[in-house]
Design an enzyme around this catalytic site. Structure first.
Site, PDB file in Angstrom:
ATOM      1  N   ILE A 308      76.537 -13.792  23.842  1.00  0.00           N
ATOM      2  CA  ILE A 308      77.518 -14.126  24.880  1.00  0.00           C
ATOM      3  C   ILE A 308      78.769 -13.262  24.802  1.00  0.00           C
ATOM      4  CG2 ILE A 308      76.724 -16.495  25.181  1.00  0.00           C
ATOM      5  CD1 ILE A 308      78.954 -17.427  23.351  1.00  0.00           C
ATOM      6  N   LYS A 310      80.600  -9.381  22.776  1.00  0.00           N
ATOM      7  CA  LYS A 310      80.504  -8.283  21.814  1.00  0.00           C
ATOM      8  C   LYS A 310      81.882  -7.657  21.677  1.00  0.00           C
ATOM      9  CE  LYS A 310      76.794  -5.867  21.980  1.00  0.00           C
ATOM     10  NZ  LYS A 310      75.734  -4.889  22.372  1.00  0.00           N
ATOM     11  N   GLY A 311      82.265  -7.368  20.429  1.00  0.00           N
ATOM     12  CA  GLY A 311      83.570  -6.783  20.175  1.00  0.00           C
ATOM     13  C   GLY A 311      83.483  -5.577  19.275  1.00  0.00           C
ATOM     14  N   THR A 312      84.648  -5.129  18.805  1.00  0.00           N
ATOM     15  CA  THR A 312      84.714  -3.931  17.977  1.00  0.00           C
ATOM     16  C   THR A 312      84.008  -4.124  16.641  1.00  0.00           C
ATOM     17  OG1 THR A 312      86.864  -3.447  18.975  1.00  0.00           O
ATOM     18  CG2 THR A 312      86.284  -2.226  16.990  1.00  0.00           C
ATOM     19  N   GLY A 314      81.876  -6.885  15.773  1.00  0.00           N
ATOM     20  CA  GLY A 314      80.706  -7.754  15.700  1.00  0.00           C
ATOM     21  C   GLY A 314      80.324  -8.336  17.041  1.00  0.00           C
ATOM     22  N   GLN A 315      79.540  -9.417  16.991  1.00  0.00           N
ATOM     23  CA  GLN A 315      79.005 -10.041  18.199  1.00  0.00           C
ATOM     24  C   GLN A 315      79.270 -11.547  18.157  1.00  0.00           C
ATOM     25  OE1 GLN A 315      76.654  -8.501  15.941  1.00  0.00           O
ATOM     26  NE2 GLN A 315      77.300  -6.506  16.747  1.00  0.00           N
ATOM     27  N   VAL A 316      79.176 -12.147  19.353  1.00  0.00           N
ATOM     28  CA  VAL A 316      79.296 -13.601  19.473  1.00  0.00           C
ATOM     29  C   VAL A 316      77.995 -14.121  20.069  1.00  0.00           C
ATOM     30  CG1 VAL A 316      80.589 -15.532  20.432  1.00  0.00           C
ATOM     31  CG2 VAL A 316      81.789 -13.430  19.798  1.00  0.00           C
ATOM     32  N   LYS A 331      80.463 -16.269  15.695  1.00  0.00           N
ATOM     33  CA  LYS A 331      81.041 -14.929  15.666  1.00  0.00           C
ATOM     34  C   LYS A 331      80.621 -14.266  14.361  1.00  0.00           C
ATOM     35  CE  LYS A 331      85.447 -12.511  16.369  1.00  0.00           C
ATOM     36  NZ  LYS A 331      86.902 -12.701  16.624  1.00  0.00           N
ATOM     37  N   ASP A 428      97.964 -11.652  21.461  1.00  0.00           N
ATOM     38  CA  ASP A 428      96.861 -11.056  22.231  1.00  0.00           C
ATOM     39  C   ASP A 428      96.456 -11.951  23.398  1.00  0.00           C
ATOM     40  OD1 ASP A 428      95.143  -8.985  22.806  1.00  0.00           O
ATOM     41  OD2 ASP A 428      93.534  -9.719  21.509  1.00  0.00           O
TER      42      ASP A 428
END
Length: 696
Positions: A308, A310-312, A314-316, A331, A428
């Site tokens: 659901i 995706k980031g710098t 890792g993933q969620v 996460k 943020d």
């Protein structure tokens, strides 16, 4: 789940329970055996003596239906009375307090409203397990939503459903299944047959009343289980009508009793969000608490269902907890990546802040359930917010009406109030980090850039955040910045929600910096009230000492005329109905998340460990692994949690003055929805130190 109810019933012995005066609570120390049978319907008696097996003749239905109605009602009362007498005699002379297998603790009847007698009881010899600190250990809460009665629905087509919320985890209870062939047969009169004053018209009307009575008394017989991670938690059951565009029918707030194998069964009156008004309807809910010993979870205890996010680093994932089948968001963060990017402190800080906000709960901050680690990855398990990212909704709708934006901003103010009260600066704030739950309330997430232990006037220097939401003092001030940067970001967010674009966006990052520091902004025509514009100007004041909130923090924001119609007390208790309810079909619904992620095939994804050969061949050293000591979140006090973590929260040594910025990917897509940048030529100017923010 039914097996669990039966297991708990068989595992404990009870004493006789003396019934008190009629009330709303019925509790036992043992589990009554529950049947999956629905309660007796009117049509159950159609085959009995005096009933026709061939239906009925609509010409002569009026008198016959009335007679039948009276017969059914009398029969129901008679059977209920006999049943109560039988149960009373059985319990007093033959029973040890355990309901015999195959019987009911109560079998609710249609057309009959009866509040069950109350009793609150637990065996004196019950042992309540405690941990080493003397606190009750955590466990599981089994919930059964039996039925409702007298719900405030107006149509025979009503589809009442419920949302059960416990510790921010939400479960959807679908509308009860309707047997199309069940019930009393419906006679459809011929078009050329007169209806007014005829027996047919009368019988049809009475039949409609019976159908409506049936719909107003839904039987869900729905069972689920929740993980209990903190005591004194409350459960909320909200009821809606899907047929009437998710009309709110009321809610109840239940405080479970966290004693091992304690059964609590009750009828609860549905309450409106506005307590000055009244609502009809009740629901019957049963809860059982089961203690479990301290358990350390790992990634193997979860099954990945969908990607659901995706980031710098890792993933969620949307995951299912294997022992309870509860749905969460996981996460997964690569240790190697955060070490390489010098983001260890920020990552551990995120976990610490989630622990703190989870133990001192805010209703508008996502809750941490568990955290753990392997040799290669860190894992954060949080509540799954099925309403999706606010960014997703903003992207699809272009902009929000002012009232809807005001609701989200007001709840964000309460979230920031909670963080600032605990000396946490968020840093943020953006639509991607704001989630919606199934009811439409917001939940702030992703605390990777947040900083704890920052007192009211203290400053910090780390250059971090998302470019479009950076405050000018982050770019220009060498002396650092305060919590006021959160209010600047809030002002940008209000503008973006209502206008449809970011006020300082430019394709070039350096130009965006110049726009933030020195550029001018104009409101589009016909957007935002005068109070709304005043609120945005107050937040986007380039001098942080003159910015709205500089003196009294969020109190100043709450007292602004923009929020004149907000009842902050009701809002903080989630007693204000959201202006928008996401379309969520069930617990696994991911339709409110980006399909770029949700369409990814996760069958071959291993969430237990990294499949990257490089990571497998070059493990992290013991020295580096030691930096992650204390990451695992177990059932301990918050002080013990921080003592076990081998670093101070206020250290930001990893990446001091290193720029961690990202451009806001939503801008181009939002502008592509066709929101014209027409500005209001009559808009007045706001005075600032660094230059005028708003153009005349």
């Amino acid at each position: 789940m039914t097996e669990i109810f039966g297991k708990l019933h068989r595992s404990s012995n009870s004493e006789n329970t003396n019934q008190a005066s009629p009330s709303t609570i019925q509790s036992h120390s043992t589990q009554p055996v529950l049947s999956n049978d629905h309660s007796t319907k009117v049509n159950d008696y159609e085959g009995k003596e005096g009933a026709s097996s061939n239906g009925y003749d609509p010409v002569f239905m009026s008198d016959r239906m009335k007679m039948r109605y009276n017969e059914i009602t009398a029969q129901l009362h008679k059977e209920q009375s006999l049943k109560e007498d039988k149960e009373s005699g059985s319990n007093s002379s033959e029973s040890n307090g355990i309901t015999p297998m195959g019987t009911y603790s109560e079998k609710p009847k249609l057309l009959q409203s009866r509040t069950p007698p109350s009793s609150c009881y637990i065996r004196h010899d019950t042992v309540v397990p405690k941990d080493k600190n003397g606190q009750h250990a955590f466990g599981r809460l089994y919930v059964r939503l039996h039925q409702g009665r007298d719900l405030n629905v107006k149509s025979v087509n009503a589809q009442p459903y419920a949302v059960i919320t416990f510790e921010k985890t939400q479960v959807m209870v679908p509308p009860p299944f309707k047997d199309i062939d069940g019930g009393i047969p419906i006679s459809i009169p011929s078009k050329n047959r007169p209806l007014a004053g005829s027996a047919s018209g009368s019988s049809s009307g009475l039949h409609s009343e019976l159908m409506l009575a049936d719909v107003r008394c839904p039987h869900w017989d729905f069972e689920t289980v929740f993980d209990v991670t903190k005591m004194k938690s409350q459960m909320v059951v909200s009821v809606y009508d899907k047929y009437e565009d998710d009309k709110f029918l009321g809610s109840v707030k239940i405080t479970p009793i966290f004693l091992h194998e304690y059964v609590q069964e009750a009828w609860y009156k549905l309450e409106p969000l506005d307590l000055t008004k009244s609502l009809e309807g009740e629901i019957k809910v049963e809860t059982i608490y089961e203690h479990i010993e301290h358990v350390r979870y790992g990634p193997e205890d979860f099954t990945a269902l969908r990607l659901i996010g995706k980031g710098t680093f890792g993933q969620v994932y949307l995951v299912r907890k294997n022992d309870t089948n509860r749905i969460y968001a996981m996460k997964k963060i690569s240790k190697k990546l955060i070490v390489r990017k010098k983001e260890v402190t920020h990552t551990l800080g995120e976990r610490n802040i989630l622990v703190r906000t989870s133990l001192d709960e805010s209703p508008f901050i996502v809750g941490l359930k568990f955290s753990f680690q392997t040799a290669s990855d860190l894992y954060l398990i949080t509540d799954y917010m099925s309403g999706g990212e606010l960014f997703w909704h903003l992207q699809h709708e272009g902009r929000f009406p002012e009232q809807r934006a005001k609701f989200y901003i007001a709840e964000l103010v309460l979230a920031l109030e909670h963080l600032h009260k605990h000396d946490i600066i968020y840093r943020d704030l953006k639509p991607e980090n704001i989630l919606l739950d199934a009811d439409g309330h917001i939940a702030l997430c992703d605390f990777g850039l947040s900083k704890a232990n920052l007192s009211a006037n203290a400053t910090t220097n780390t250059f971090c955040g998302t470019t479009e939401y950076l405050a000018p003092e982050v770019l220009l001030e060498d002396k650092g910045y305060t919590k006021q940067v959160d209010f600047w970001s809030l002002g940008v967010l209000v503008f973006e929600m209502c206008c449809g674009w970011s006020p300082f966006y430019a394709p070039d990052v350096q130009q965006m910096y110049r726009n933030i520091a020195f550029g001018k902004v104009r409101f589009p025509k016909g957007v935002l009230s005068s109070e709304g514009r005043s609120f945005v100007r107050g937040l986007l004041n380039r001098n942080p000492n003159h910015r709205l909130g500089a003196v009294a923090d969020t109190t100043e924001l709450k007292e602004h005329p923009f929020f004149a119609d907000i009842n902050w007390d009701l809002l903080s208790k989630k007693k204000v109905q959201p202006p928008f309810k996401p379309n969520v079909q069930n617990d696994l619904d991911v339709s409110n998340f980006d399909k770029e992620f949700t369409n990814t095939n996760v069958k071959n994804i291993n969430i237990v460990s990294n499949v990257d050969p490089a990571n497998a061949s070059t493990p992290l050293s013991n020295t580096i692994q030691d930096r992650f000591r204390g990451f695992t979140f177990v059932n301990k006090s918050i002080d013990e949690q921080f003592q076990n973590l081998g670093l101070q929260e206020n250290e930001e040594t990893d990446n001091l003055h290193a720029c961690r910025t990202t451009t806001h990917s939503s801008v181009n897509s939002i502008n592509s929805h066709g929101n014209p940048r027409t500005v209001d030529a009559n808009d007045p100017v706001a005075d600032t130190v660094f230059g005028e923010t708003f153009e005349a």
